[in-house]
Design a protein around this motif. Structure first.
Motif, PDB file in Angstrom:
ATOM      1  N   GLY A  22       0.837  -1.174   0.000  1.00 14.29           N
ATOM      2  CA  GLY A  22       0.000   0.000   0.000  1.00 14.29           C
ATOM      3  C   GLY A  22       0.880   1.234   0.000  1.00 14.29           C
ATOM      4  O   GLY A  22       2.081   1.162   0.272  1.00 14.29           O
ATOM      5  N   LEU A  23       0.289   2.377  -0.290  1.00 13.35           N
ATOM      6  CA  LEU A  23       1.074   3.589  -0.398  1.00 13.35           C
ATOM      7  C   LEU A  23       1.773   3.923   0.912  1.00 13.35           C
ATOM      8  O   LEU A  23       2.956   4.266   0.935  1.00 13.35           O
ATOM      9  CB  LEU A  23       0.178   4.752  -0.838  1.00 13.35           C
ATOM     10  CG  LEU A  23       0.870   6.112  -0.990  1.00 13.35           C
ATOM     11  CD1 LEU A  23       2.013   6.021  -1.972  1.00 13.35           C
ATOM     12  CD2 LEU A  23      -0.132   7.168  -1.422  1.00 13.35           C
ATOM     13  N   SER A  24       1.074   3.818   2.037  1.00 15.65           N
ATOM     14  CA  SER A  24       1.689   4.157   3.318  1.00 15.65           C
ATOM     15  C   SER A  24       2.839   3.216   3.640  1.00 15.65           C
ATOM     16  O   SER A  24       3.878   3.641   4.161  1.00 15.65           O
ATOM     17  CB  SER A  24       0.644   4.123   4.434  1.00 15.65           C
ATOM     18  OG  SER A  24       0.085   2.832   4.566  1.00 15.65           O
ATOM     19  N   GLN A  25       2.671   1.939   3.321  1.00 14.00           N
ATOM     20  CA  GLN A  25       3.746   0.978   3.535  1.00 14.00           C
ATOM     21  C   GLN A  25       4.943   1.296   2.646  1.00 14.00           C
ATOM     22  O   GLN A  25       6.101   1.210   3.079  1.00 14.00           O
ATOM     23  CB  GLN A  25       3.256  -0.442   3.247  1.00 14.00           C
ATOM     24  CG  GLN A  25       2.265  -0.988   4.249  1.00 14.00           C
ATOM     25  CD  GLN A  25       1.747  -2.351   3.809  1.00 14.00           C
ATOM     26  OE1 GLN A  25       1.088  -2.472   2.779  1.00 14.00           O
ATOM     27  NE2 GLN A  25       2.065  -3.368   4.578  1.00 14.00           N
ATOM     28  N   ALA A  26       4.661   1.655   1.394  1.00  7.87           N
ATOM     29  CA  ALA A  26       5.737   1.984   0.458  1.00  7.87           C
ATOM     30  C   ALA A  26       6.505   3.208   0.929  1.00  7.87           C
ATOM     31  O   ALA A  26       7.735   3.271   0.811  1.00  7.87           O
ATOM     32  CB  ALA A  26       5.165   2.209  -0.932  1.00  7.87           C
ATOM     33  N   GLN A  27       5.794   4.199   1.450  1.00  6.21           N
ATOM     34  CA  GLN A  27       6.460   5.403   1.948  1.00  6.21           C
ATOM     35  C   GLN A  27       7.341   5.091   3.148  1.00  6.21           C
ATOM     36  O   GLN A  27       8.472   5.585   3.254  1.00  6.21           O
ATOM     37  CB  GLN A  27       5.410   6.463   2.294  1.00  6.21           C
ATOM     38  CG  GLN A  27       4.704   7.045   1.087  1.00  6.21           C
ATOM     39  CD  GLN A  27       3.513   7.917   1.451  1.00  6.21           C
ATOM     40  OE1 GLN A  27       2.845   7.694   2.467  1.00  6.21           O
ATOM     41  NE2 GLN A  27       3.222   8.901   0.618  1.00  6.21           N
ATOM     42  N   LYS A  28       6.825   4.269   4.043  1.00  6.22           N
ATOM     43  CA  LYS A  28       7.598   3.890   5.226  1.00  6.22           C
ATOM     44  C   LYS A  28       8.847   3.110   4.829  1.00  6.22           C
ATOM     45  O   LYS A  28       9.950   3.369   5.323  1.00  6.22           O
ATOM     46  CB  LYS A  28       6.734   3.061   6.164  1.00  6.22           C
ATOM     47  CG  LYS A  28       7.469   2.596   7.420  1.00  6.22           C
ATOM     48  CD  LYS A  28       6.569   1.755   8.314  1.00  6.22           C
ATOM     49  CE  LYS A  28       7.318   1.263   9.552  1.00  6.22           C
ATOM     50  NZ  LYS A  28       6.462   0.405  10.409  1.00  6.22           N
ATOM     51  N   ARG A  29       8.667   2.148   3.924  1.00  5.61           N
ATOM     52  CA  ARG A  29       9.801   1.343   3.495  1.00  5.61           C
ATOM     53  C   ARG A  29      10.812   2.185   2.730  1.00  5.61           C
ATOM     54  O   ARG A  29      12.035   1.984   2.866  1.00  5.61           O
ATOM     55  CB  ARG A  29       9.311   0.178   2.630  1.00  5.61           C
ATOM     56  CG  ARG A  29      10.423  -0.757   2.161  1.00  5.61           C
ATOM     57  CD  ARG A  29      11.227  -1.303   3.315  1.00  5.61           C
ATOM     58  NE  ARG A  29      12.302  -2.184   2.850  1.00  5.61           N
ATOM     59  CZ  ARG A  29      13.364  -2.492   3.553  1.00  5.61           C
ATOM     60  NH1 ARG A  29      13.535  -2.007   4.788  1.00  5.61           N
ATOM     61  NH2 ARG A  29      14.295  -3.304   3.062  1.00  5.61           N
ATOM     62  N   SER A  30      10.361   3.142   1.939  1.00  5.05           N
ATOM     63  CA  SER A  30      11.283   4.009   1.203  1.00  5.05           C
ATOM     64  C   SER A  30      12.168   4.804   2.144  1.00  5.05           C
ATOM     65  O   SER A  30      13.360   4.997   1.881  1.00  5.05           O
ATOM     66  CB  SER A  30      10.502   4.952   0.292  1.00  5.05           C
ATOM     67  OG  SER A  30       9.921   4.258  -0.787  1.00  5.05           O
ATOM     68  N   ALA A  31      11.592   5.276   3.248  1.00  3.83           N
ATOM     69  CA  ALA A  31      12.391   6.003   4.237  1.00  3.83           C
ATOM     70  C   ALA A  31      13.465   5.093   4.831  1.00  3.83           C
ATOM     71  O   ALA A  31      14.616   5.520   5.052  1.00  3.83           O
ATOM     72  CB  ALA A  31      11.482   6.551   5.333  1.00  3.83           C
ATOM     73  N   GLU A  32      13.102   3.845   5.084  1.00  2.00           N
ATOM     74  CA  GLU A  32      14.086   2.882   5.603  1.00  2.00           C
ATOM     75  C   GLU A  32      15.175   2.616   4.571  1.00  2.00           C
ATOM     76  O   GLU A  32      16.371   2.517   4.911  1.00  2.00           O
ATOM     77  CB  GLU A  32      13.389   1.575   5.977  1.00  2.00           C
ATOM     78  CG  GLU A  32      12.384   1.704   7.114  1.00  2.00           C
ATOM     79  CD  GLU A  32      11.542   0.457   7.309  1.00  2.00           C
ATOM     80  OE1 GLU A  32      10.831   0.373   8.330  1.00  2.00           O
ATOM     81  OE2 GLU A  32      11.585  -0.434   6.432  1.00  2.00           O
ATOM     82  N   LEU A  33      14.773   2.499   3.317  1.00  2.00           N
ATOM     83  CA  LEU A  33      15.737   2.247   2.256  1.00  2.00           C
ATOM     84  C   LEU A  33      16.718   3.398   2.089  1.00  2.00           C
ATOM     85  O   LEU A  33      17.904   3.184   1.816  1.00  2.00           O
ATOM     86  CB  LEU A  33      15.006   1.986   0.937  1.00  2.00           C
ATOM     87  CG  LEU A  33      14.286   0.638   0.835  1.00  2.00           C
ATOM     88  CD1 LEU A  33      13.344   0.626  -0.362  1.00  2.00           C
ATOM     89  CD2 LEU A  33      15.285  -0.509   0.719  1.00  2.00           C
ATOM     90  N   GLU A  34      16.236   4.622   2.247  1.00  2.00           N
ATOM     91  CA  GLU A  34      17.127   5.780   2.160  1.00  2.00           C
ATOM     92  C   GLU A  34      18.238   5.695   3.206  1.00  2.00           C
ATOM     93  O   GLU A  34      19.399   6.000   2.927  1.00  2.00           O
ATOM     94  CB  GLU A  34      16.340   7.081   2.318  1.00  2.00           C
ATOM     95  CG  GLU A  34      15.477   7.452   1.114  1.00  2.00           C
ATOM     96  CD  GLU A  34      16.284   7.951  -0.075  1.00  2.00           C
ATOM     97  OE1 GLU A  34      17.523   8.058   0.035  1.00  2.00           O
ATOM     98  OE2 GLU A  34      15.667   8.228  -1.113  1.00  2.00           O
TER      99      GLU A  34
END
Length: 369
Positions: A22-34
Motif C-alpha cells: 500500500g502507499l503508506s507501507q511503500a512510503q515507510k519502506r522508502s524512508a528505511e531504504l534511504e
C-alpha cells in the motif's frame, strides 16, 4: 566496470511485505531504504530509464533524473535503460528513433549521469533480456495484465485506433528490464507501484516454480519518489506527447515563450494553493525547486504583482538553473561519435549481465542444452 563484480548476485533487502504494498507501507519502506543507501550504497543495484519518444523535460528532471544522479554519486550501482522496443507499445511506428535515443543520452550526460560509473544501454541491443519475456508471460494471467492501471492509462492516451498485443505485455517487459540485471531497487512514483508489484510477483513465481527455494531473482523494492507533480503549460499532466512541457534542451528564449503562455488564473494576488489554484501553484513550485526555496516563500515575494510577475520569476529561476546543464549538453552535442561510444560500451556491459542471467534461467528451467 568490473564484469565479475557486476554479474555477482546482490544481497536483496528484505521485502516490506509479501502482500502488495500500500502507499503508506511503500512510503515507510522508502524512508528505511534511504537510510540503508546512506550506510551501504554498494548493497543496491538500481534499474531505471525512459522510452525514447522525445526530449526529456522539467517534469522528468525533478521527478526522476536528478535522483538518479544523487544515487549514482552516493555509490549505488545504476543502470539506465533506453527502452526503444517499448516505444512500439502505443504507436504504429517509432519515428526518428535514432535521434530520440541520442537526445536521451545527451540529457543524461548533461544532468550528470557518468558513464564511467553508471551503465547506459538500449533495450533492443540486449537480445538475452528479451528472451526473458516469454517465461515471464507464462507466470502471469491476462487478468494480471489487464488490471494494471498504468496500462489502462497508456491505452486511454494511445494514438492508435486499436491497441496491439504488445501493449498488454508492457508490465512483463518492464519486469524483464528490471530482473535481467537483478536490480533490487527501483525508483518509482506512486502511480508505478502496481508495475513494480507485478515484477515482484513474477520474480516470486519464477523462484517458486523453477528454483526449488533458491532465489534466481531478487524481489526488487520501490524507492518511492516524493517529488511533487509539475503541471504542463496547459494545466494538464506534463507530457512529451501532449506538447505542454518545457524540454531540458530548449534555449532560454524558448523557455520564456513557453512559460509566458502557461495557464494561470484571474486572481492578482499570488498564493500557493495546490487544490484551489493548481496552475499558479505548479509555477510557484517550479520556481521553488529551481531556487531551493519553498513555494510559499516565492509566492510571498510576488504578492499582488500578478501572473506576469509570477511568470517572470519562474522564467528567471528556470533559466538560471538550467544554464550549466544547457552548456554541458551543447558541448556533448558536438561529439556524436562519443554518444555512440557510450552506448556501445553500455550495451556490452548489459549483454554480459543478460547472458549470465539467461544461462541461470535456462538451467533453472532445465532448458540448458
Amino acid at each position: 566496470m568490473n564484469t565479475t563484480a557486476v554479474t555477482a548476485p546482490l544481497t536483496t533487502p528484505s521485502p516490506a511485505s509479501a502482500d502488495p504494498l500500500g502507499l503508506s507501507q511503500a512510503q515507510k519502506r522508502s524512508a528505511e531504504l534511504e537510510e540503508l543507501i546512506i550506510n551501504d550504497p554498494g548493497r543496491f543495484r538500481v534499474l531505471t530509464g525512459d522510452r525514447p519518444t522525445g526530449r526529456l523535460h522539467l517534469g522528468h528532471y525533478f521527478g526522476t533524473l536528478h535522483n538518479r544522479v544523487r544515487l549514482q554519486n552516493l555509490g549505488v550501482e545504476l543502470y539506465v535503460i533506453i527502452a526503444d522496443y517499448q516505444v512500439l507499445t502505443d504507436r504504429d511506428i517509432a519515428d526518428n528513433l535514432t535521434g530520440h535515443v541520442e537526445e536521451l543520452v545527451l540529457d543524461y550526460l548533461a544532468i550528470g549521469v557518468d558513464p564511467a560509473r553508471s551503465t547506459i544501454f538500449t533495450h533492443s541491443a540486449v537480445p538475452a533480456l528479451n528472451q526473458l519475456l516469454l517465461p515471464f508471460l507464462s507466470l502471469v494471467s491476462v487478468a494480471d495484465l489487464e488490471r494494471n492501471p498504468t496500462v489502462k492509462d497508456e491505452i486511454t492516451h494511445s494514438r492508435q485506433s486499436s491497441v496491439s498485443g504488445l501493449m498488454f505485455t508492457y508490465p512483463a517487459h518492464q519486469a524483464a528490464d528490471i530482473l535481467f540485471c537483478k536490480a533490487n531497487l527501483v525508483p518509482v512514483g506512486r502511480d508505478q507501484l502496481p508495475h513494480l508489484e507485478l515484477t515482484r510477483t513474477i520474480a516470486r513465481r519464477f523462484n517458486d516454480r523453477y528454483s526449488a527455494g533458491s532465489a534466481v531473482f531478487p524481489r526488487p523494492e520501490a524507492l518511492l519518489s516524493n517529488a511533487p507533480l509539475l503541471l504542463g503549460t496547459d494545466g494538464g499532466k506534463m507530457s512529451k506527447s501532449r506538447g505542454n512541457a518545457i524540454a531540458l534542451a530548449v534555449d532560454a528564449d524558448e523557455t520564456a515563450r513557453l512559460i509566458k503562455g502557461a495557464k494561470t488564473d484571474s486572481e492578482r494576488h499570488i498564493a500557493y494553493d495546490p487544490v484551489g489554484r493548481p496552475e499558479v501553484s505548479s509555477l510557484l513550485l517550479l520556481a521553488a525547486l529551481c531556487q531551493n526555496r519553498t513555494p510559499e516563500h516565492v509566492a510571498s515575494d510576488i504578492g499582488s504583482a500578478g501572473s506576469a510577475a509570477l511568470k517572470k520569476t519562474v522564467t528567471e529561476a528556470v533559466n538560471e538553473y538550467l544554464a550549466p546543464i544547457r552548456t554541458r549538453r551543447k558541448a556533448y552535442a558536438n561529439d556524436r561519435a562519443y554518444l555512440r561510444a557510450i552506448l556501445r560500451e553500455g550495451n556490452e556491459r548489459a549483454n554480459a549481465i543478460a547472458d549470465s542471467t539467461l544461462t541461470e534461467v535456462r538451467a533453472a528451467m532445465n532448458s540448458h542444452y
